[in-house]
Design an enzyme around this catalytic site. Sequence first.
Site, PDB file in Angstrom:
ATOM      1  N   LYS A  84      28.492  30.810  51.177  1.00 35.22           N
ATOM      2  CA  LYS A  84      29.740  30.414  51.505  1.00 35.22           C
ATOM      3  C   LYS A  84      30.099  29.731  52.631  1.00 35.22           C
ATOM      4  CE  LYS A  84      33.228  32.579  48.217  1.00 35.22           C
ATOM      5  NZ  LYS A  84      34.064  33.535  48.086  1.00 35.22           N
TER       6      LYS A  84
HETATM    7  C1  E4P Z   1      36.478  33.190  45.803  1.00 35.98           C
HETATM    8  O1  E4P Z   1      35.647  32.548  46.227  1.00 35.98           O
HETATM    9  C2  E4P Z   1      37.589  33.626  46.686  1.00 35.98           C
HETATM   10  O2  E4P Z   1      36.992  34.332  47.904  1.00 35.98           O
HETATM   11  C3  E4P Z   1      38.644  34.295  46.347  1.00 35.98           C
HETATM   12  O3  E4P Z   1      39.059  34.032  44.885  1.00 35.98           O
HETATM   13  C4  E4P Z   1      40.079  34.588  47.081  1.00 35.98           C
HETATM   14  O4  E4P Z   1      41.035  35.264  46.224  1.00 35.98           O
HETATM   15  P1  E4P Z   1      42.260  35.488  46.936  1.00 35.98           P
HETATM   16  O5  E4P Z   1      43.152  34.429  47.340  1.00 35.98           O
HETATM   17  O6  E4P Z   1      42.963  36.270  45.804  1.00 35.98           O
HETATM   18  O7  E4P Z   1      41.900  36.498  48.258  1.00 35.98           O
END
Ligand code: E4P
Length: 218
Positions: A84
């Site tokens: 990521k």
């Molecule tokens: C996934 O890749 C993200 O990190 C995650 O869905 C973020 O979710 P949030 O906005 O609930 O923290």
Amino acid sequence: MRIFLDTANVDQIRQAKRLGVISGVTTNPSLMFQAGRADYRAAIQEICAIESGPVSAEVLSPEAEGMVEEAREVSKWAANVAIKIPATVAGLEATSILARENIKVNFTLCFSLNQALLGALAGAAYTSLFVGRLDDIGHDGMELVKEIVEVFNKYKLSTEVIAASIRHPLHCVAAAKAGAHIATVPYNVLMQMIQHPLTSIGVTRFAEDWQRITRAEG
Ligand code: E4P
């Protein structure tokens, strides 16, 4: 649409795997914190041993060079790790380097079509649109997912669109209708997706009627 599980909790991942519906996992530092996993490498390797599909692990360096170094190290931890990388200038530079090295990048923290487009051009395998966080500030996150899917299809870009930051089952319905390739969902939302009161009533009623038949026959 495929479903990834958005968690670093290995018990949740094991439970979800048993259902046969998830084909990847996404994590981030906040999810690691929630799961109480300070042992980053061990956590990612444990998750990768449970889930053979892509498992996204986030890098933390703010500069491209640091991101690339971290990504090269993390990608050695397991064959199915995706890295990521945030949708920043440094993130773009890192993505283009990593893509040339065949390291899969999940271009994350995306909140606009332009960010997603640039990530795709830099060679990201996935781009994560944070739908819930956009909704939280009064923007239509799923409309953006729809637009990005349309643009990627129009220009035949192979980057897969992940609807992320999913908050409730209706987000999953909307993501599927919007053409998202993947929705990454928290465990509680996955459980809510299968629930329907009429199914529960139906199961109870069939069981009761079957009892009545067997009692009448006995
Ligand atoms: C996934 O890749 C993200 O990190 C995650 O869905 C973020 O979710 P949030 O906005 O609930 O923290």
